[in-house]
Design a protein around this motif. Structure first.
Motif, mmCIF file in Angstrom:
data_model
loop_
_atom_site.group_PDB
_atom_site.id
_atom_site.type_symbol
_atom_site.label_atom_id
_atom_site.label_comp_id
_atom_site.label_asym_id
_atom_site.label_seq_id
_atom_site.Cartn_x
_atom_site.Cartn_y
_atom_site.Cartn_z
ATOM 1 N N SER A 280 0.796 -1.226 0.000
ATOM 2 C CA SER A 280 0.000 0.000 0.000
ATOM 3 C C SER A 280 0.826 1.271 0.000
ATOM 4 C CB SER A 280 -0.936 0.002 1.212
ATOM 5 O OG SER A 280 -0.185 -0.036 2.424
ATOM 6 N N SER A 281 2.146 1.157 0.206
ATOM 7 C CA SER A 281 2.978 2.362 0.257
ATOM 8 C C SER A 281 3.402 2.773 -1.150
ATOM 9 C CB SER A 281 4.204 2.138 1.135
ATOM 10 O OG SER A 281 4.988 1.069 0.645
ATOM 11 N N PRO A 282 3.255 4.057 -1.513
ATOM 12 C CA PRO A 282 3.725 4.528 -2.823
ATOM 13 C C PRO A 282 5.235 4.368 -2.938
ATOM 14 C CG PRO A 282 2.291 6.154 -1.775
ATOM 15 C CD PRO A 282 2.637 5.141 -0.732
ATOM 16 N N ASN A 283 5.711 4.346 -4.167
ATOM 17 C CA ASN A 283 7.151 4.241 -4.375
ATOM 18 C C ASN A 283 7.845 5.526 -3.927
ATOM 19 O OD1 ASN A 283 6.952 1.685 -5.540
ATOM 20 N ND2 ASN A 283 6.603 2.542 -7.571
ATOM 21 N N PRO A 284 9.024 5.417 -3.340
ATOM 22 C CA PRO A 284 9.741 6.603 -2.869
ATOM 23 C C PRO A 284 10.294 7.417 -4.032
ATOM 24 C CG PRO A 284 11.124 4.685 -2.630
ATOM 25 C CD PRO A 284 9.785 4.179 -3.078
ATOM 26 N N SER A 285 10.688 8.638 -3.738
ATOM 27 C CA SER A 285 11.284 9.502 -4.759
ATOM 28 C C SER A 285 12.791 9.320 -4.862
ATOM 29 C CB SER A 285 10.968 10.967 -4.460
ATOM 30 O OG SER A 285 11.460 11.337 -3.178
ATOM 31 N N GLY A 286 13.353 8.518 -3.960
ATOM 32 C CA GLY A 286 14.784 8.276 -4.010
ATOM 33 C C GLY A 286 15.232 7.285 -2.956
ATOM 34 N N TYR A 287 16.541 7.057 -2.903
ATOM 35 C CA TYR A 287 17.148 6.132 -1.935
ATOM 36 C C TYR A 287 18.479 6.710 -1.479
ATOM 37 C CZ TYR A 287 13.848 2.820 -3.983
ATOM 38 O OH TYR A 287 12.707 2.219 -4.444
ATOM 39 N N HIS A 288 18.859 6.372 -0.251
ATOM 40 C CA HIS A 288 20.207 6.667 0.225
ATOM 41 C C HIS A 288 20.930 5.346 0.433
ATOM 42 C CE1 HIS A 288 23.476 8.930 2.020
ATOM 43 N NE2 HIS A 288 23.596 7.939 2.885
ATOM 44 N N ILE A 289 22.155 5.284 -0.064
ATOM 45 C CA ILE A 289 22.960 4.063 -0.006
ATOM 46 C C ILE A 289 24.273 4.380 0.682
ATOM 47 C CG2 ILE A 289 24.082 2.252 -1.358
ATOM 48 C CD1 ILE A 289 22.096 3.091 -3.652
ATOM 49 N N SER A 290 24.570 3.641 1.742
ATOM 50 C CA SER A 290 25.874 3.716 2.404
ATOM 51 C C SER A 290 26.645 2.456 2.054
ATOM 52 C CB SER A 290 25.708 3.823 3.925
ATOM 53 O OG SER A 290 25.039 5.010 4.275
ATOM 54 N N LEU A 291 27.751 2.616 1.361
ATOM 55 C CA LEU A 291 28.514 1.485 0.827
ATOM 56 C C LEU A 291 29.935 1.515 1.380
ATOM 57 C CD1 LEU A 291 29.030 -0.881 -1.109
ATOM 58 C CD2 LEU A 291 29.192 0.769 -2.982
ATOM 59 N N ASP A 292 30.293 0.479 2.123
ATOM 60 C CA ASP A 292 31.625 0.352 2.720
ATOM 61 C C ASP A 292 32.608 -0.128 1.658
ATOM 62 O OD1 ASP A 292 33.859 -0.055 4.255
ATOM 63 O OD2 ASP A 292 32.954 -1.541 5.581
ATOM 64 N N LEU A 293 33.636 0.669 1.388
ATOM 65 C CA LEU A 293 34.644 0.322 0.386
ATOM 66 C C LEU A 293 35.898 -0.289 0.987
ATOM 67 C CD1 LEU A 293 34.458 3.485 -1.903
ATOM 68 C CD2 LEU A 293 33.268 1.307 -2.201
ATOM 69 N N GLY A 294 35.917 -0.484 2.291
ATOM 70 C CA GLY A 294 37.079 -1.079 2.932
ATOM 71 C C GLY A 294 38.043 -0.051 3.495
ATOM 72 N N ALA A 295 39.060 -0.536 4.202
ATOM 73 C CA ALA A 295 39.980 0.338 4.940
ATOM 74 C C ALA A 295 40.765 1.277 4.033
ATOM 75 C CB ALA A 295 40.943 -0.519 5.763
ATOM 76 N N ARG A 296 41.079 0.858 2.828
ATOM 77 C CA ARG A 296 41.908 1.689 1.951
ATOM 78 C C ARG A 296 41.107 2.785 1.252
ATOM 79 N NH1 ARG A 296 45.767 -1.699 -1.902
ATOM 80 N NH2 ARG A 296 46.431 0.457 -2.295
ATOM 81 N N GLU A 297 39.840 2.487 0.908
ATOM 82 C CA GLU A 297 39.050 3.425 0.118
ATOM 83 C C GLU A 297 38.122 4.288 0.961
ATOM 84 O OE1 GLU A 297 38.764 3.811 -3.393
ATOM 85 O OE2 GLU A 297 40.472 2.514 -3.780
ATOM 86 N N GLY A 298 37.625 3.760 2.086
ATOM 87 C CA GLY A 298 36.684 4.510 2.903
ATOM 88 C C GLY A 298 35.252 4.080 2.647
ATOM 89 N N SER A 299 34.371 5.020 2.357
ATOM 90 C CA SER A 299 32.965 4.687 2.117
ATOM 91 C C SER A 299 32.366 5.643 1.099
ATOM 92 C CB SER A 299 32.163 4.742 3.417
ATOM 93 O OG SER A 299 32.107 6.066 3.915
ATOM 94 N N LEU A 300 31.309 5.178 0.443
ATOM 95 C CA LEU A 300 30.532 6.007 -0.469
ATOM 96 C C LEU A 300 29.175 6.266 0.153
ATOM 97 C CD1 LEU A 300 31.145 4.543 -4.061
ATOM 98 C CD2 LEU A 300 31.676 6.871 -3.312
ATOM 99 N N GLU A 301 28.774 7.526 0.220
ATOM 100 C CA GLU A 301 27.436 7.916 0.643
ATOM 101 C C GLU A 301 26.713 8.420 -0.602
ATOM 102 O OE1 GLU A 301 26.186 7.382 3.614
ATOM 103 O OE2 GLU A 301 28.101 6.604 4.380
ATOM 104 N N ILE A 302 25.711 7.666 -1.027
ATOM 105 C CA ILE A 302 25.105 7.889 -2.343
ATOM 106 C C ILE A 302 23.636 8.250 -2.187
ATOM 107 C CG2 ILE A 302 24.646 6.842 -4.600
ATOM 108 C CD1 ILE A 302 26.859 4.754 -3.789
#
Length: 351
Positions: A280-302
């Motif tokens: 019953s919930s409408p589709n959202p207008s977007g998403y937030h993604i937190s992606l762990d890239l590991g110790a060398r790269e850090g993280s992506l906040e998308i």
């Protein structure tokens, strides 16, 4: 004219090579009729066969996404070829053709397949790319789609190797042969030419049980943002247990590939950001993604912003196109910002 080998030696080598290939290749003949007995599914990887059939004998409860989509209307054939197209003016077009059986040949991680009497076939591998050919006058479509990979293949929890877990959630297998590719589409559809280049993708899902038995909802998507090719999976089963799979590559090398709980988190954003999503919930207008890239790269906040729905309105399923903006948070140093585009979908199957 100089020769590398005498003709007789070259012929002998070719005969040996052909014999080796013949021994290695496996040919699967898939009947169109629904199997009356039990189905068995592969949920642990072997040394080869990444893109081969993973369910053996397709009964009315099982599916292999290349052989039978779990949400398509059931038909007399388990071999179904479907194509969905979104034209630049926003017009949506789709066609489905039931096949009279199929033949799939697997040689290592390479594969080829023909859905008999549909006009759809393919050949390729995760390393070299894929060619899809369509010659289906009965549904008014003809042409080709090509994929030139720019990111290594992977399984839900890691790179392609023997002994890997293949379940992204309970009884839901997943193999991602092409996480990202430079693709070209050249199709003639209902008298209209459609030709463009962009980012391509190829994976497959399968199960020995009905899709709705274990899936309450999921978020899946892929895209290219800055130097990163990313794929996300965030899955809830009927008990509310969350399963995830995170993937990122850069310069054709895997940076992150994991199914540990904190490797990725996907949540809806905007006015309709209901979580967990329900019918019953409408589709959202977007998403937030937190992606762990590991110790060398850090993280992506998308942040992903929906631009268009690529399928007809359906309360259970949405396939969406959107923009991405990403913030790279390195272990040290300054943050970096990237933009890109993504294709993603959402299932919501419970109330």
């Amino acid at each position: 004219m100089a020769r590398t080998h005498p003709p007789s030696l070259a012929g002998a080598l070719w005969t040996i090579l052909a014999a080796v290939l013949l021994v290695q290749a496996k040919v699967f003949h898939i009947p169109a009729a629904v199997h009356k007995g039990a189905s068995t599914a592969e949920f642990r990887s072997s040394a080869s066969g990444l893109d081969g059939p993973k369910v053996h004998s397709i009964n009315s409860s099982a599916f292999d996404w290349c052989l039978h989509s779990p949400l398509l209307d059931r038909s007399d054939s388990v071999v179904v070829a479907s194509i969905m197209v979104s034209f630049p003016n926003g017009t949506l077009w789709d066609a489905t053709s039931n096949g009279n059986g199929a033949t799939v040949t697997v040689d290592g991680d390479s594969s080829s397949g023909t859905w008999h009497e549909t006009g759809f076939s393919w050949i390729g591998s995760p390393a070299s790319g894929y060619l899809i050919k369509i010659d289906a006058p009965h549904v008014n479509v003809k042409g080709t789609i090509t994929f030139s990979p720019v990111a290594p293949a992977h399984y839900p929890c890691g790179p392609v190797a023997a002994g890997q877990k293949l379940e992204v959630g309970p009884h839901i297998g997943w193999a991602n042969a092409i996480p990202d590719a430079n693709s070209a589409v050249n199709l003639h559809i209902d008298g209209t030419n459609l030709a463009f280049k962009g980012s391509g993708y190829h994976d497959k899902n399968w199960s020995d049980q009905p899709f709705t038995t274990h899936v309450a909802s999921w978020y899946w998507g892929h895209g290219r943002v800055g130097p990163y090719s990313i794929v996300w999976f965030d899955f809830l089963d009927l008990k509310g247990t969350e399963f995830v799979s995170a993937y990122a590559s850069k310069n054709d090398k895997i940076v992150a590939a994991s199914c540990t709980p904190r490797s990725i988190k996907v949540r809806p954003t905007g006015p309709n950001a209901t979580y967990p999503p329900v019918l019953s919930s409408p589709n959202p207008s977007g998403y937030h993604i937190s992606l762990d890239l590991g110790a060398r790269e850090g993280s992506l906040e998308i942040d992903v912003t929906v631009l268009a729905n690529l399928v007809d309105v359906n309360p259970e399923y949405a396939r969406l196109l959107g923009n991405m903006s990403a913030e790279l948070v390195p272990p040290t140093g300054r943050k970096k910002y990237f933009t890109g585009m993504a294709l993603f979908d959402q299932f919501k199957l419970t109330q």
